[in-house]
Motif scaffolding. Structure first.
Motif, PDB file in Angstrom:
ATOM      1  N   ASP A  54      52.675  40.511  34.233  1.00  0.00           N
ATOM      2  CA  ASP A  54      52.539  40.505  32.850  1.00  0.00           C
ATOM      3  C   ASP A  54      53.742  39.539  32.087  1.00  0.00           C
ATOM      4  N   ALA A  55      55.038  40.290  32.070  1.00  0.00           N
ATOM      5  CA  ALA A  55      56.038  38.802  31.409  1.00  0.00           C
ATOM      6  C   ALA A  55      56.219  37.368  32.037  1.00  0.00           C
ATOM      7  N   LEU A  56      55.636  37.339  33.102  1.00  0.00           N
ATOM      8  CA  LEU A  56      55.610  35.781  33.690  1.00  0.00           C
ATOM      9  C   LEU A  56      54.536  34.805  32.957  1.00  0.00           C
ATOM     10  N   ARG A  57      53.381  35.920  32.714  1.00  0.00           N
ATOM     11  CA  ARG A  57      52.641  35.274  31.714  1.00  0.00           C
ATOM     12  C   ARG A  57      52.585  35.215  30.563  1.00  0.00           C
ATOM     13  N   SER A  58      52.920  36.846  30.123  1.00  0.00           N
ATOM     14  CA  SER A  58      53.537  36.085  28.461  1.00  0.00           C
ATOM     15  C   SER A  58      54.460  35.059  27.846  1.00  0.00           C
ATOM     16  N   ALA A  59      55.865  35.199  29.191  1.00  0.00           N
ATOM     17  CA  ALA A  59      56.862  33.610  28.720  1.00  0.00           C
ATOM     18  C   ALA A  59      55.615  32.556  28.967  1.00  0.00           C
ATOM     19  N   ALA A  60      54.795  32.276  29.280  1.00  0.00           N
ATOM     20  CA  ALA A  60      53.794  30.809  29.821  1.00  0.00           C
ATOM     21  C   ALA A  60      53.020  30.783  29.059  1.00  0.00           C
TER      22      ALA A  60
ATOM     23  N   ALA B 264      37.618  32.552  39.208  1.00  0.00           N
ATOM     24  CA  ALA B 264      36.600  34.185  39.667  1.00  0.00           C
ATOM     25  C   ALA B 264      37.289  34.725  40.498  1.00  0.00           C
ATOM     26  N   ARG B 265      37.484  34.021  41.395  1.00  0.00           N
ATOM     27  CA  ARG B 265      38.759  34.796  42.282  1.00  0.00           C
ATOM     28  C   ARG B 265      39.953  34.811  41.822  1.00  0.00           C
ATOM     29  N   ALA B 266      40.802  34.628  41.746  1.00  0.00           N
ATOM     30  CA  ALA B 266      41.677  34.728  40.864  1.00  0.00           C
ATOM     31  C   ALA B 266      41.653  35.700  40.010  1.00  0.00           C
ATOM     32  N   LEU B 267      40.994  35.650  39.094  1.00  0.00           N
ATOM     33  CA  LEU B 267      40.458  36.561  37.753  1.00  0.00           C
ATOM     34  C   LEU B 267      40.485  38.293  38.334  1.00  0.00           C
ATOM     35  N   LEU B 268      39.596  38.054  39.618  1.00  0.00           N
ATOM     36  CA  LEU B 268      39.243  39.101  40.288  1.00  0.00           C
ATOM     37  C   LEU B 268      40.359  39.970  40.950  1.00  0.00           C
ATOM     38  N   ASP B 269      41.693  39.154  41.492  1.00  0.00           N
ATOM     39  CA  ASP B 269      42.348  39.566  41.620  1.00  0.00           C
ATOM     40  C   ASP B 269      43.778  39.723  40.955  1.00  0.00           C
ATOM     41  N   GLY B 270      43.497  40.011  39.659  1.00  0.00           N
ATOM     42  CA  GLY B 270      44.195  40.094  38.556  1.00  0.00           C
ATOM     43  C   GLY B 270      45.183  38.607  38.446  1.00  0.00           C
ATOM     44  N   ARG B 271      45.332  37.757  38.972  1.00  0.00           N
ATOM     45  CA  ARG B 271      45.972  36.393  38.525  1.00  0.00           C
ATOM     46  C   ARG B 271      45.725  35.860  37.747  1.00  0.00           C
ATOM     47  N   GLY B 272      43.630  35.692  37.138  1.00  0.00           N
ATOM     48  CA  GLY B 272      43.460  34.391  36.463  1.00  0.00           C
ATOM     49  C   GLY B 272      42.812  35.220  35.103  1.00  0.00           C
TER      50      GLY B 272
ATOM     51  N   ARG C 161      24.808  46.614  53.574  1.00  0.00           N
ATOM     52  CA  ARG C 161      25.322  46.895  53.087  1.00  0.00           C
ATOM     53  C   ARG C 161      25.630  46.587  51.657  1.00  0.00           C
ATOM     54  N   ILE C 162      25.495  47.012  50.430  1.00  0.00           N
ATOM     55  CA  ILE C 162      25.900  46.512  48.724  1.00  0.00           C
ATOM     56  C   ILE C 162      26.028  47.423  47.435  1.00  0.00           C
ATOM     57  N   GLY C 163      27.643  47.638  47.668  1.00  0.00           N
ATOM     58  CA  GLY C 163      28.109  48.215  46.828  1.00  0.00           C
ATOM     59  C   GLY C 163      27.760  47.888  45.304  1.00  0.00           C
ATOM     60  N   LEU C 164      27.180  48.762  44.146  1.00  0.00           N
ATOM     61  CA  LEU C 164      27.223  48.249  42.874  1.00  0.00           C
ATOM     62  C   LEU C 164      28.482  48.438  42.291  1.00  0.00           C
ATOM     63  N   GLY C 165      28.588  47.552  41.685  1.00  0.00           N
ATOM     64  CA  GLY C 165      30.033  47.788  40.559  1.00  0.00           C
ATOM     65  C   GLY C 165      29.546  48.120  39.584  1.00  0.00           C
ATOM     66  N   THR C 166      30.596  49.005  38.163  1.00  0.00           N
ATOM     67  CA  THR C 166      30.391  49.047  37.302  1.00  0.00           C
ATOM     68  C   THR C 166      30.301  48.120  36.212  1.00  0.00           C
ATOM     69  N   VAL C 167      29.547  48.564  35.766  1.00  0.00           N
ATOM     70  CA  VAL C 167      28.870  47.119  34.641  1.00  0.00           C
ATOM     71  C   VAL C 167      30.119  47.505  33.142  1.00  0.00           C
ATOM     72  N   VAL C 168      30.623  45.783  32.913  1.00  0.00           N
ATOM     73  CA  VAL C 168      31.772  46.548  31.940  1.00  0.00           C
ATOM     74  C   VAL C 168      31.532  45.446  30.725  1.00  0.00           C
ATOM     75  N   GLY C 169      32.122  44.930  30.056  1.00  0.00           N
ATOM     76  CA  GLY C 169      32.218  44.944  28.593  1.00  0.00           C
ATOM     77  C   GLY C 169      32.075  43.502  28.333  1.00  0.00           C
ATOM     78  N   THR C 170      33.590  43.513  29.143  1.00  0.00           N
ATOM     79  CA  THR C 170      34.424  41.283  29.541  1.00  0.00           C
ATOM     80  C   THR C 170      34.518  41.265  30.419  1.00  0.00           C
ATOM     81  N   LEU C 171      34.575  40.140  30.967  1.00  0.00           N
ATOM     82  CA  LEU C 171      35.290  39.215  31.884  1.00  0.00           C
ATOM     83  C   LEU C 171      36.893  39.722  32.605  1.00  0.00           C
ATOM     84  N   THR C 172      37.340  40.325  31.431  1.00  0.00           N
ATOM     85  CA  THR C 172      38.544  41.024  31.491  1.00  0.00           C
ATOM     86  C   THR C 172      38.873  42.135  32.248  1.00  0.00           C
TER      87      THR C 172
END
Length: 558
Positions: free
Chosen positions: A102-108, A296-304, A407-418
């Protein structure tokens, strides 16, 4: 801090491309954008590799911070120094954790400098070549010969070259796939006909040219190569298409009804220079979908960044969304390779999602796919129903296409892309639970298989904290495993598992094992004698159950 600059051709004559354009040209799995505080319209005037031994940074450069760990304090210094020197953006490697702190993202963000990450499967050398090609695209001047051809219109380009050269033209990529061909009216040879019908050069022909070293000569040559007529095959000319040292493809010309004119080689040489811009333009449009996948991949991996994903896909940053984890069955129809199967699966999922009025981004992953669903219904309950109905429909389609056991696992419905990483985690957990032994459901939310998820997590903990050799060797289950192994695959472990699964009820256990009740009683007596297991003890039964689950979970360790 100093840099070794590597600007592309035309850097001094005209401003470089924007960051947006560079990502469009070479972003197919090469870079993942983390944050762009000043937007993507920042001009990139060149590419620069970090060199700590020299004292200056170049304004407008894309800074490649090779060898800098994103987790280190040095990464923060690089981002801040780059901002002070006016660098367009900083590119870092993935680092050991794969997630930027988070520190690197905040610095940028505070410095106003775009921050990107090189993907793990794209090397620094490849990245430099792709960036150089993008810089060339921005610096190539308009060519009169191409003025009548719309940028990226490869079929139009093929027709134009055919007229100029006086032969039948095909434009191919590096894998000998046909990108475009001229509409030549004269009779064509059989090889060209097969190539056009199959949209690629026949495999037997590719293999023969590869064995003869032809491709090595083509990609290493900067000039036109002449292949004389042989049998029914007419003479051919071929030239590689390059931009900034990056090979993009090739142009082939075959004589059609008459010999090629003397000026054909010179004309083809000029056409290759024009074609570079068209091929790069073609690539930029072709990779739009891949850029959305990367975001999308970067966001799901916590980088995007949610903002980047919204920009790429149009999915609103605020609104109900979810992730689905899809695994096709092990028994699949056809003999497609893994790459073709993944492509077919993703295409099927995208088409099916489109029919349900949702905005999907489908990502291939190991042995399956992830589906990011955006713009779900505003009402939370209706959004959950949407996801459930879609999952049920998709599992039927995947089963019909690829075979049973999907097989399909259904993820929790969330309120934002974050919040989508949370949905992705729950989808993965649900899918793993559905793949557990004895589970017959094909689609579920994590809340619907909570007990199995909890058991899997407990087994993970037990396995992870052990010594690596399973349970202690003197436990009753360990003794039964050893006994079965020493007796050519005995039935002690199988009998105990069935007995405990049926709560010690002899008739039900006997039916499950297909033996007589008296035979089962003899087995139970024998296994307690061999193992020392006290079936009257609740603690002993619980430990035995856990160890039997560990056997299923970890293969052969008890």
């Amino acid at each position: 801090m100093a840099l070794n600059a590597m600007g592309g051709p035309g850097d001094d004559a005209a401003p470089g491309p924007t960051l947006e354009k560079l990502l469009s040209v070479m972003g197919a799995g090469a870079l993942e954008l983390c944050v762009a505080p000043r937007g993507l319209a920042v001009v990139v005037e060149g590419v620069t590799v970090l060199d700590p031994l020299e004292p200056a940074l170049s304004r407008g450069q894309l800074l490649l911070a090779v060898g800098v760990d994103p987790q280190s304090a040095a990464a923060l210094d690089v981002v801040r120094d780059a901002a002070r020197s006016g660098a367009a953006a900083v590119v870092l490697g993935q680092g050991r954790s794969g997630r930027p702190p988070d520190a690197l993202r905040s610095a940028a963000e505070a410095a106003g400098t775009a921050l990107l990450f090189r993907t793990a499967w794209f090397g620094w050398t490849e990245l430099v070549g792709a960036l150089r090609a993008g810089l060339v695209l921005a610096g190539v001047p308009a060519d009169p010969a191409a003025s009548a051809v719309t940028p990226g219109d490869l079929n139009g380009l093929a027709d134009a070259v055919a007229v100029l050269v006086g032969g039948a033209v095909t434009i191919e990529d590096l894998e000998s796939r046909v990108l475009a061909y001229s509409s030549t009216k004269e009779d064509v040879d059989e090889l060209r006909r097969l190539t056009i019908l199959g949209r690629r050069v026949p495999e037997w022909r590719v293999s023969a040219m590869r064995e003869a070293g032809f491709f090595r000569a083509l990609w290493g040559s900067g000039d036109v190569i002449h292949r004389p007529a042989h049998g029914e095959n007419p003479e051919r000319l071929v030239v590689a298409v390059r931009a900034g040292g990056e090979v993009l493809g090739s142009i082939w010309v075959a004589a059609a009804g008459a010999d090629l004119p003397p000026h054909a080689s010179d004309t083809l040489r000029s056409a290759a220079r024009v074609a570079a811009a068209h091929l790069l333009h073609h690539r930029s449009h072709r990779t739009d979908a891949r850029l959305a996948e990367d975001a999308a991949r970067a966001l799901l991996d916590g980088r995007g960044s949610a903002a980047v994903l919204t920009e790429r896909t149009g999915i609103p940053a605020h609104g109900h969304c979810a992730v689905l984890a899809v695994r096709p069955g092990a028994s699949r129809k056809g003999d497609d390779g893994a790459g073709e199967t993944a492509g077919k699966l993703c295409a099927l999922l995208a088409v099916c999602c489109g029919a349900y009025d949702v905005t999907p981004v489908v990502l291939p992953v190991d042995r399956g796919a992830l589906i990011l669903l955006g713009a779900l219904h505003r009402d939370p309950r209706r959004a959950v129903e949407q996801v459930s109905q879609l999952g049920t429909a998709l599992v039927r389609q995947v089963t019909d296409t690829f075979g049973p056991d999907a097989r399909i696992g259904l993820g929790t419905v969330v309120g934002t892309l974050t919040d989508l990483p949370e949905s992705r985690r729950s989808a993965d957990l649900a899918l793993r639970a559905l793949l557990s032994p004895g589970e017959h459901r094909t689609v579920a939310f994590a809340s619907e298989v909570a007990e199995t998820i909890a058991l899997n997590q407990m087994l993970d903990t037990l396995t992870g904290t052990g010594s690596g050799a399973g349970a202690a060797p003197d436990t009753p289950v360990a003794r039964l495993v050893a006994y079965d192994a020493g007796h050519g695959g005995g039935t002690m472990v199988e009998t105990l598992r069935a007995y405990l699964d049926h709560f010690g009820h002899v008739p039900d256990t006997a039916r499950a094992l297909g033996v007589h009740a008296n035979s089962l009683r003899h087995r139970i007596s024998r296994l307690t004698e061999v193992s020392g297991l006290d079936l009257r003890s609740p603690d002993a039964r619980l430990l035995a159950q856990l160890q039997l689950r560990l056997l299923e979970h970890g293969g052969r360790q008890a």
